[in-house]
Design an enzyme around this catalytic site. Structure first.
Site, PDB file in Angstrom:
ATOM      1  N   SER A  19      57.963   9.876  -0.702  1.00 15.15           N
ATOM      2  CA  SER A  19      56.608  10.334  -0.348  1.00 15.15           C
ATOM      3  C   SER A  19      56.406  11.815  -0.660  1.00 15.15           C
ATOM      4  O   SER A  19      57.291  12.642  -0.442  1.00 15.15           O
ATOM      5  CB  SER A  19      56.366  10.093   1.143  1.00 15.15           C
ATOM      6  OG  SER A  19      55.174  10.732   1.538  1.00 15.15           O
ATOM      7  N   LYS A  70      51.355   0.201   8.749  1.00 14.46           N
ATOM      8  CA  LYS A  70      49.990   0.582   9.138  1.00 14.46           C
ATOM      9  C   LYS A  70      49.346  -0.416  10.094  1.00 14.46           C
ATOM     10  O   LYS A  70      48.496  -0.042  10.901  1.00 14.46           O
ATOM     11  CB  LYS A  70      49.108   0.724   7.889  1.00 14.46           C
ATOM     12  CG  LYS A  70      49.367   2.002   7.115  1.00 14.46           C
ATOM     13  CD  LYS A  70      48.397   2.123   5.969  1.00 14.46           C
ATOM     14  CE  LYS A  70      48.602   3.429   5.234  1.00 14.46           C
ATOM     15  NZ  LYS A  70      47.681   3.627   4.141  1.00 14.46           N
ATOM     16  N   GLY A 133      45.116  -5.609   0.436  1.00 15.50           N
ATOM     17  CA  GLY A 133      46.081  -5.143   1.435  1.00 15.50           C
ATOM     18  C   GLY A 133      45.505  -4.018   2.286  1.00 15.50           C
ATOM     19  O   GLY A 133      44.289  -3.890   2.444  1.00 15.50           O
ATOM     20  N   LEU A 225      43.584   3.627  -7.085  1.00 12.09           N
ATOM     21  CA  LEU A 225      44.251   4.276  -5.953  1.00 12.09           C
ATOM     22  C   LEU A 225      45.659   4.743  -6.298  1.00 12.09           C
ATOM     23  O   LEU A 225      46.226   5.598  -5.632  1.00 12.09           O
ATOM     24  CB  LEU A 225      44.302   3.327  -4.734  1.00 12.09           C
ATOM     25  CG  LEU A 225      43.174   3.532  -3.727  1.00 12.09           C
ATOM     26  CD1 LEU A 225      41.843   3.160  -4.326  1.00 12.09           C
ATOM     27  CD2 LEU A 225      43.409   2.739  -2.458  1.00 12.09           C
ATOM     28  N   GLY A 248      44.166   8.152  -7.531  1.00 11.78           N
ATOM     29  CA  GLY A 248      44.247   8.244  -6.065  1.00 11.78           C
ATOM     30  C   GLY A 248      44.695   9.573  -5.506  1.00 11.78           C
ATOM     31  O   GLY A 248      44.828   9.714  -4.286  1.00 11.78           O
TER      32      GLY A 248
HETATM   33  P1  NAP Z   1      49.555  -3.670   0.064  1.00 13.27           P
HETATM   34  O1  NAP Z   1      49.183  -3.720   1.502  1.00 13.27           O
HETATM   35  O2  NAP Z   1      50.886  -4.168  -0.379  1.00 13.27           O
HETATM   36  O3  NAP Z   1      48.392  -4.425  -0.755  1.00 13.27           O
HETATM   37  C1  NAP Z   1      48.402  -4.622  -2.144  1.00 13.27           C
HETATM   38  C2  NAP Z   1      47.871  -6.011  -2.403  1.00 13.27           C
HETATM   39  O4  NAP Z   1      47.685  -6.192  -3.813  1.00 13.27           O
HETATM   40  C3  NAP Z   1      48.853  -7.114  -1.958  1.00 13.27           C
HETATM   41  O5  NAP Z   1      48.162  -8.095  -1.247  1.00 13.27           O
HETATM   42  C4  NAP Z   1      49.386  -7.629  -3.293  1.00 13.27           C
HETATM   43  O6  NAP Z   1      49.802  -8.972  -3.215  1.00 13.27           O
HETATM   44  C5  NAP Z   1      48.161  -7.483  -4.153  1.00 13.27           C
HETATM   45  N1  NAP Z   1      48.433  -7.581  -5.589  1.00 13.27           N
HETATM   46  C6  NAP Z   1      49.569  -7.300  -6.263  1.00 13.27           C
HETATM   47  N2  NAP Z   1      49.388  -7.511  -7.581  1.00 13.27           N
HETATM   48  C7  NAP Z   1      48.122  -7.928  -7.747  1.00 13.27           C
HETATM   49  C8  NAP Z   1      47.346  -8.301  -8.883  1.00 13.27           C
HETATM   50  N3  NAP Z   1      47.849  -8.285 -10.119  1.00 13.27           N
HETATM   51  N4  NAP Z   1      46.050  -8.671  -8.683  1.00 13.27           N
HETATM   52  C9  NAP Z   1      45.544  -8.712  -7.426  1.00 13.27           C
HETATM   53  N5  NAP Z   1      46.228  -8.387  -6.317  1.00 13.27           N
HETATM   54  C10 NAP Z   1      47.502  -7.998  -6.477  1.00 13.27           C
HETATM   55  O7  NAP Z   1      49.485  -2.154  -0.454  1.00 13.27           O
HETATM   56  P2  NAP Z   1      48.402  -1.042  -0.008  1.00 13.27           P
HETATM   57  O8  NAP Z   1      48.889  -0.269   1.130  1.00 13.27           O
HETATM   58  O9  NAP Z   1      47.073  -1.692   0.080  1.00 13.27           O
HETATM   59  O10 NAP Z   1      48.484  -0.082  -1.292  1.00 13.27           O
HETATM   60  C11 NAP Z   1      48.061  -0.512  -2.572  1.00 13.27           C
HETATM   61  C12 NAP Z   1      48.234   0.630  -3.574  1.00 13.27           C
HETATM   62  O11 NAP Z   1      47.369   1.696  -3.217  1.00 13.27           O
HETATM   63  C13 NAP Z   1      49.650   1.211  -3.594  1.00 13.27           C
HETATM   64  O12 NAP Z   1      49.993   1.523  -4.910  1.00 13.27           O
HETATM   65  C14 NAP Z   1      49.519   2.466  -2.772  1.00 13.27           C
HETATM   66  O13 NAP Z   1      50.468   3.460  -3.148  1.00 13.27           O
HETATM   67  C15 NAP Z   1      48.104   2.893  -3.106  1.00 13.27           C
HETATM   68  N6  NAP Z   1      47.517   3.702  -2.036  1.00 13.27           N
HETATM   69  C16 NAP Z   1      47.021   4.910  -2.372  1.00 13.27           C
HETATM   70  C17 NAP Z   1      46.436   5.697  -1.396  1.00 13.27           C
HETATM   71  C18 NAP Z   1      45.897   7.051  -1.778  1.00 13.27           C
HETATM   72  O14 NAP Z   1      45.648   7.866  -0.875  1.00 13.27           O
HETATM   73  N7  NAP Z   1      45.688   7.302  -3.035  1.00 13.27           N
HETATM   74  C19 NAP Z   1      46.331   5.251  -0.070  1.00 13.27           C
HETATM   75  C20 NAP Z   1      46.838   3.985   0.240  1.00 13.27           C
HETATM   76  C21 NAP Z   1      47.437   3.217  -0.762  1.00 13.27           C
HETATM   77  P3  NAP Z   1      51.377  -9.251  -2.954  1.00 13.27           P
HETATM   78  O15 NAP Z   1      51.694  -8.632  -1.624  1.00 13.27           O
HETATM   79  O16 NAP Z   1      51.486 -10.728  -2.991  1.00 13.27           O
HETATM   80  O17 NAP Z   1      52.113  -8.550  -4.078  1.00 13.27           O
END
Ligand code: NAP
Length: 280
Positions: A19, A70, A133, A225, A248
């Site tokens: 992180s 979270k 997610g 993101l 992001g």
């Molecule tokens: P998460 O809870 O794991 O959610 C991601 C979701 O995307 C999961 O349900 C996953 O399914 C799904 N997924 C994976 N591949 C996919 C595809 N090809 N098409 C459609 N859906 C797909 O993760 P999150 O916390 O939401 O975070 C998601 C991303 O955002 C991460 O890369 C994180 O680093 C980023 N993020 C950035 C910030 C920022 O401040 N910039 C803040 C929060 C998160 P499966 O679980 O089945 O793989």
């Protein structure tokens, strides 16, 4: 420098050693001469509850929460803020009058970066959200709150997509929301004004394209993101097509700055925090 009376802030996640939040927050403390430090913690098993107890008692002054805690941390929180309830997860913890407060600053981070930095206006606009997610919860809550006209959601995990739709339907948003299947992603990306990637896809070179290359045009706003790499395949193609694009990094900096101001009740040094993130 660390002293006997240095306050300790943490980020709880697993894995979390990669992180960049410690870089951002420690630079902010240093720039304002605040006697505090910020460290990553990787709890396992009952550790999460123990850390929450330490925050409630004030031994730890506050914390951020990231994947995968979270949502699971909510059961240890005494008071959820309206923002955390609306989003359905917690990314910021602190203690007030002996109660553990769970807040969420991800949505504000997304909103500020989308509306101020990318210049997107939600009026009569539509969006496609890829991923359902934790991050998608914050993104959809803010888009619905801003009265976007319509949005569609796709996740490879149907259950997660249905859970998100159910969560959104608890609020009386005017936005029309529906789930779509993988075969509809290109069709709805074409029709939508805004495309938001809320999946981790794009972090690795080997990752597939989320939207076919010829779909995105200069009329689109594309928000990814993901921030490492700064230009994912999705953003690269979108930029090439002349679309308005953002990664992001700004959201991360804004959500961090917002947590900082909750904990320390001071104006956060946003530019320093963002620069530190970029350098990291
Ligand atoms: P998460 O809870 O794991 O959610 C991601 C979701 O995307 C999961 O349900 C996953 O399914 C799904 N997924 C994976 N591949 C996919 C595809 N090809 N098409 C459609 N859906 C797909 O993760 P999150 O916390 O939401 O975070 C998601 C991303 O955002 C991460 O890369 C994180 O680093 C980023 N993020 C950035 C910030 C920022 O401040 N910039 C803040 C929060 C998160 P499966 O679980 O089945 O793989």
């Amino acid at each position: 420098m660390i002293y006997g009376n240095t306050k300790v802030y943490t980020v709880i996640g697993n894995p979390v050693k990669h992180s960049k939040s410690p870089n951002m927050h420690n630079a902010a403390f240093q720039s304002l001469n605040i006697n505090a430090c910020y460290v990553p913690l990787e709890p396992e098993g009952k550790d999460l509850k123990s850390i929450c107890d330490l925050i409630r008692s004030g031994v730890i002054s506050g914390s951020n929460v990231t994947i995968p805690f979270k949502e699971s941390v909510v059961e240890f929180v005494d008071i959820l803020t309206d923002e955390a309830s609306m989003i359905g997860s917690v990314n910021t913890l602190y203690s007030k009058n002996g109660s553990l407060i769970g807040d969420n600053t991800d949505g504000l981070g997304f909103k500020k970066s989308l509306f101020s930095d990318l210049g997107f206006s939600p009026l009569n606009k539509s969006a496609i959200i890829l991923g359902a997610g934790g991050a998608a919860k914050a993104v959809t809550a803010k888009l619905c709150q801003a009265e976007l006209k319509s949005l569609v959601i796709f996740d490879i995990d149907d259950i997660k997509a249905e859970e998100l739709l159910k969560h959104i339907s608890n609020f009386n948003y005017k936005t029309e929301v529906k789930l779509i299947s993988s075969s509809d992603v290109d069709v709805f990306s074409d029709k939508s004004d805004l495309i938001v990637n809320c999946t981790p896809i794009g972090m690795k070179d080997s990752d597939p394209l989320l939207v076919s290359e010829d779909i995105i045009t200069s009329n689109h706003w594309v928000y990814d993101l993901v921030y490492t790499p700064p230009l994912t395949k999705l953003l690269f193609n979108a930029k090439k097509a002349g679309a308005k694009v953002l990664n992001g990094m700004d959201m991360l900096a804004y959500q961090g700055a917002e947590s900082f101001s909750i904990w320390e009740s001071v104006e956060p040094p946003y530019e320093i925090m963002k620069k530190e993130l970029s350098n990291a």
